[in-house]
Design a protein around this motif. Structure first.
Motif, mmCIF file in Angstrom:
data_model
loop_
_atom_site.group_PDB
_atom_site.id
_atom_site.type_symbol
_atom_site.label_atom_id
_atom_site.label_comp_id
_atom_site.label_asym_id
_atom_site.label_seq_id
_atom_site.Cartn_x
_atom_site.Cartn_y
_atom_site.Cartn_z
ATOM 1 N N UNK A 10 0.840 -1.192 0.000
ATOM 2 C CA UNK A 10 0.000 0.000 0.000
ATOM 3 C C UNK A 10 0.879 1.248 0.000
ATOM 4 N N UNK A 11 0.382 2.327 -0.595
ATOM 5 C CA UNK A 11 1.202 3.512 -0.844
ATOM 6 C C UNK A 11 1.913 4.028 0.409
ATOM 7 N N UNK A 12 1.187 4.171 1.514
ATOM 8 C CA UNK A 12 1.780 4.751 2.720
ATOM 9 C C UNK A 12 2.828 3.842 3.362
ATOM 10 N N UNK A 13 2.826 2.572 2.984
ATOM 11 C CA UNK A 13 3.778 1.628 3.571
ATOM 12 C C UNK A 13 4.986 1.379 2.677
ATOM 13 N N UNK A 31 4.262 -2.705 17.140
ATOM 14 C CA UNK A 31 3.853 -1.323 16.908
ATOM 15 C C UNK A 31 2.993 -1.227 15.658
ATOM 16 N N UNK A 32 3.317 -2.031 14.642
ATOM 17 C CA UNK A 32 2.517 -2.064 13.429
ATOM 18 C C UNK A 32 3.010 -1.174 12.320
ATOM 19 N N UNK A 33 4.342 -0.937 12.260
ATOM 20 C CA UNK A 33 4.902 -0.070 11.224
ATOM 21 C C UNK A 33 5.932 -0.821 10.391
ATOM 22 N N UNK A 34 6.072 -0.389 9.133
ATOM 23 C CA UNK A 34 7.121 -0.892 8.260
ATOM 24 C C UNK A 34 8.279 0.102 8.295
ATOM 25 N N UNK A 75 1.606 2.250 8.268
ATOM 26 C CA UNK A 75 2.357 3.407 8.748
ATOM 27 C C UNK A 75 1.506 4.638 9.018
ATOM 28 N N UNK A 76 0.594 4.967 8.124
ATOM 29 C CA UNK A 76 -0.172 6.202 8.295
ATOM 30 C C UNK A 76 -1.048 6.145 9.540
ATOM 31 N N UNK A 77 -1.634 4.981 9.820
ATOM 32 C CA UNK A 77 -2.484 4.839 10.999
ATOM 33 C C UNK A 77 -1.654 4.879 12.277
ATOM 34 N N UNK A 78 -0.501 4.193 12.270
ATOM 35 C CA UNK A 78 0.359 4.198 13.450
ATOM 36 C C UNK A 78 0.931 5.589 13.704
ATOM 37 N N UNK A 79 1.369 6.266 12.646
ATOM 38 C CA UNK A 79 1.940 7.605 12.818
ATOM 39 C C UNK A 79 0.897 8.616 13.275
ATOM 40 N N UNK A 84 1.009 12.196 16.791
ATOM 41 C CA UNK A 84 -0.148 13.091 16.893
ATOM 42 C C UNK A 84 0.233 14.463 17.447
ATOM 43 N N UNK A 85 1.213 14.493 18.361
ATOM 44 C CA UNK A 85 1.612 15.744 18.993
ATOM 45 C C UNK A 85 3.031 16.130 18.584
#
Length: 307
Positions: A10-13, A31-34, A75-79, A84-85
Motif C-alpha cells: 500500500x502507498x503509505x507503507x 507497533x505495526x509499522x514498516x 504506517x499512516x495509521x500508526x503515525x 499526533x503531537x
C-alpha cells in the motif's frame, strides 16, 4: 504472509515510517509499522518489550504477529497515533540522516512517547532484565540507541551436544547471546543434554564491536539458573570478508573467508565464511569452556546496513 505483503505494498507503507526511506523490508510487529534496515537497528536496540523487529522477507511470522500488523493498518495509521503531537516545524529524520539523529527521534517517538497523546502514554517498566532469569529475552541500556550500527547479525542456535548435568540426571538448558549491551536468549528445553533449538536470534552490530559471547544456562525454578559453559565467537573474519567482497547478491556461491581453529579459541573445527543465495553465512561449532563437557552449533548470517 500474503496479506502482510499486500499491506506492505500500500502507498503509505512503501516508505519507512520513521525516516521515509523507500522500499522498507522490516517491520515492528507489535507497533505495526514498516521500517527500513537502518531504523530497524535502532528499534531492535530498544528491546522487544518496546519494538519487536522482524524482516518481511527473511523471518517467519506467527499468525498473531501478522494479525497485529493488519489490525493497525500500516504506517499512516500508526503515525497518526505516535506522531499526533509532533511539534510544529519539527524535522523528522530523512534517509540520509545520521544514526544519532535517527536514534534520537525513534527513542522519543516510541520509548519516551513524547509525540503521543498524553492520555495514551504508557509508563515503561525498568528496561534491564536479569540474564539469569529465563523469562527475559533482551536487555539494553537507554543510551544504546545512540550507538552507530553497521549491520545485523542473525544467529541460528541449532543444537547442543553432551551438555553438562546440573540437575539430578539431566538439565533444562537455554542459550544466552551477548553483543555489547544487547542480550538475546533461546527457549528452555526441559530435561535434555542434546537439545535442538533451531531458533534464530537477531542482534545489531555496533561500529565498535567485540566478540559474540555465548553462555548456556540450566533453568531452575527455585534457585538461580546454573551456568553450563560459555564460549566466544570472533565476528571479525566474517564481517571483514563480507565488507571486502561487497554486495553478496552480486556474487556467485563461494567461500570468502575462514576462521581457523586454534588453542586460543573455542572452535571444534575451522569455520568457513560462505556466500550462498545472495547471503553471507558461517557455520560455527563451539566447545564450551569452563565446564566438564558440551558443544554448541550455530549458523551466523551477516546483513550489512549499507546493502
Amino acid at each position: 504472509m500474503r496479506k502482510l505483503k499486500e499491506l506492505l505494498h500500500k502507498r503509505d507503507n512503501r516508505i519507512c515510517a520513521d525516516c521515509s526511506a523507500p522500499d522498507p523490508k522490516w517491520a515492528s510487529a507489535n507497533i505495526g509499522v514498516f521500517i527500513c534496515l537502518k531504523c530497524s537497528g535502532v528499534h531492535r536496540s530498544l528491546g522487544t518489550h518496546i519494538s519487536k523487529v522482524l524482516s518481511v522477507t527473511l523471518d517467519e511470522w506467527t499468525d498473531d504477529e501478522i494479525s497485529s500488523m493488519l489490525e493497525v493498518g500500516g504506517n499512516s495509521y500508526a503515525n497518526a497515533i505516535y506522531e499526533a503531537f509532533l511539534p510544529g516545524g519539527y524535522h523528522k529524520p530523512h534517509p540520509d540522516s545520521s544514526q544519532e539523529e535517527r536514534a534520537d527521534f525513534i527513542r522519543s517517538k516510541y520509548e519516551l512517547q513524547e509525540f503521543l497523546k498524553p492520555s495514551l502514554r504508557i509508563v515503561s517498566i525498568n528496561s534491564r532484565k536479569d540474564v539469569g532469569n529465563a523469562s527475559s529475552s533482551y536487555s539494553f541500556k537507554s543510551e544504546a540507541g545512540m550507538v552507530e550500527f553497521i549491520g545485523i547479525l542473525k544467529v541460528k542456535v541449532i543444537r547442543g551436544t553432551k551438555l553438562a548435568v546440573r540437575d539430578m540426571l539431566s538439565s533444562d538448558p537455554y542459550v544466552v547471546l551477548t553483543l555489547g549491551q544487547q542480550k538475546a536468549k533461546t527457549r528452555v528445553i526441559k530435561s535434555n543434554l542434546n537439545p535442538f533449538w533451531n531458533e534464530v536470534l537477531t542482534l545489531s552490530v555496533p561500529q565498535r564491536y567485540g566478540p559474540l559471547k555465548l553462555q548456556v544456562y540450566d533453568h531452575d525454578v527455585l534457585s538461580r539458573d546454573d551456568i553450563m559453559g560459555e564460549a566466544e565467537v570472533d565476528l571479525q573474519p566474517m564481517i571483514t570478508a563480507a565488507t571486502a567482497f561487497g554486495d553478496p547478491e552480486l556474487l556467485s556461491d563461494m567461500q570468502i573467508g575462514r576462521w581457523l581453529k586454534s588453542r586460543d579459541n573455542a572452535l571444534t573445527k575451522d569455520s568457513a565464511v560462505n556466500v550462498g543465495g545472495g547471503k553471507v553465512k558461517q557455520e560455527v561449532s563451539l566447545r564450551l569452556q569452563n565446564v566438564e563437557s558440551g558443544e554448541v552449533e550455530l549458523e551466523l548470517e551477516w546483513i550489512a546496513l549499507n546493502q
